[in-house]
Design an enzyme around this catalytic site. Sequence first.
Site, PDB file in Angstrom:
ATOM      1  N   CYS A   7      -3.453  -0.656  10.124  1.00 20.95           N
ATOM      2  CA  CYS A   7      -3.914   0.208  10.961  1.00 20.95           C
ATOM      3  C   CYS A   7      -3.480  -0.188  12.251  1.00 20.95           C
ATOM      4  O   CYS A   7      -2.619  -1.102  12.572  1.00 20.95           O
ATOM      5  CB  CYS A   7      -5.425   0.109  11.180  1.00 20.95           C
ATOM      6  SG  CYS A   7      -6.400   1.142   9.958  1.00 20.95           S
ATOM      7  N   CYS A  79      -4.734   4.757   8.744  1.00 23.75           N
ATOM      8  CA  CYS A  79      -5.025   5.696  10.038  1.00 23.75           C
ATOM      9  C   CYS A  79      -4.996   7.328   9.565  1.00 23.75           C
ATOM     10  O   CYS A  79      -4.632   7.584   8.431  1.00 23.75           O
ATOM     11  CB  CYS A  79      -3.874   5.438  11.019  1.00 23.75           C
ATOM     12  SG  CYS A  79      -2.245   5.332  10.123  1.00 23.75           S
ATOM     13  N   CYS A  87       0.505   6.239  13.194  1.00 21.58           N
ATOM     14  CA  CYS A  87       0.451   5.280  11.910  1.00 21.58           C
ATOM     15  C   CYS A  87       1.570   4.535  12.384  1.00 21.58           C
ATOM     16  O   CYS A  87       2.545   4.790  12.117  1.00 21.58           O
ATOM     17  CB  CYS A  87       0.381   6.141  10.531  1.00 21.58           C
ATOM     18  SG  CYS A  87      -0.746   5.769   9.411  1.00 21.58           S
TER      19      CYS A  87
END
Length: 159
Positions: A7, A79, A87
């Site tokens: 993430c 994400c 992302c």
Amino acid sequence: MNVLFLCTGNSCRSVLAEATFRHLAPPHFQVMSAGSHPTGFVHPRALALLKQEGIATSGLHSKSWDALPLVPDIVITLCASAAGETCPTYMGPALRAHWGVDDPAHASGSEAEIQGAFQDAYRIIRWRIETFLALPWGELKQDRSRLQAALDHIGERVA
């Protein structure tokens, strides 16, 4: 097989995934999580949820993808690109899959609504991990295109 959950902040979803995967996976899998811009802390609600689920939280911390202890074979981003979230893009030889999950750290509303957002994220992540671990690994380890298709399919489904 080394799996990286990625993430941006590595404070919530990727940490939930790392801990859950470690809890469920057989020993031949290694798991880690990281962020492209780590926040430096793990969200307290994520830690509380993991403890509530009986999942160990020791050693969990927000970390950068610049300091990975292993080279990943599979990188899974979590994400929520559908929500306009950027992302991170992992550059390397690993297979990549996107399993978008709304970030519960940004949830607002009542205490119950915020807790519900964390529960929803955890439920989706856990279901996807369970599905991942149930794949026919003996067959798929030798066929990268089938493995990629299976990883993508998991990311398209919600528990």
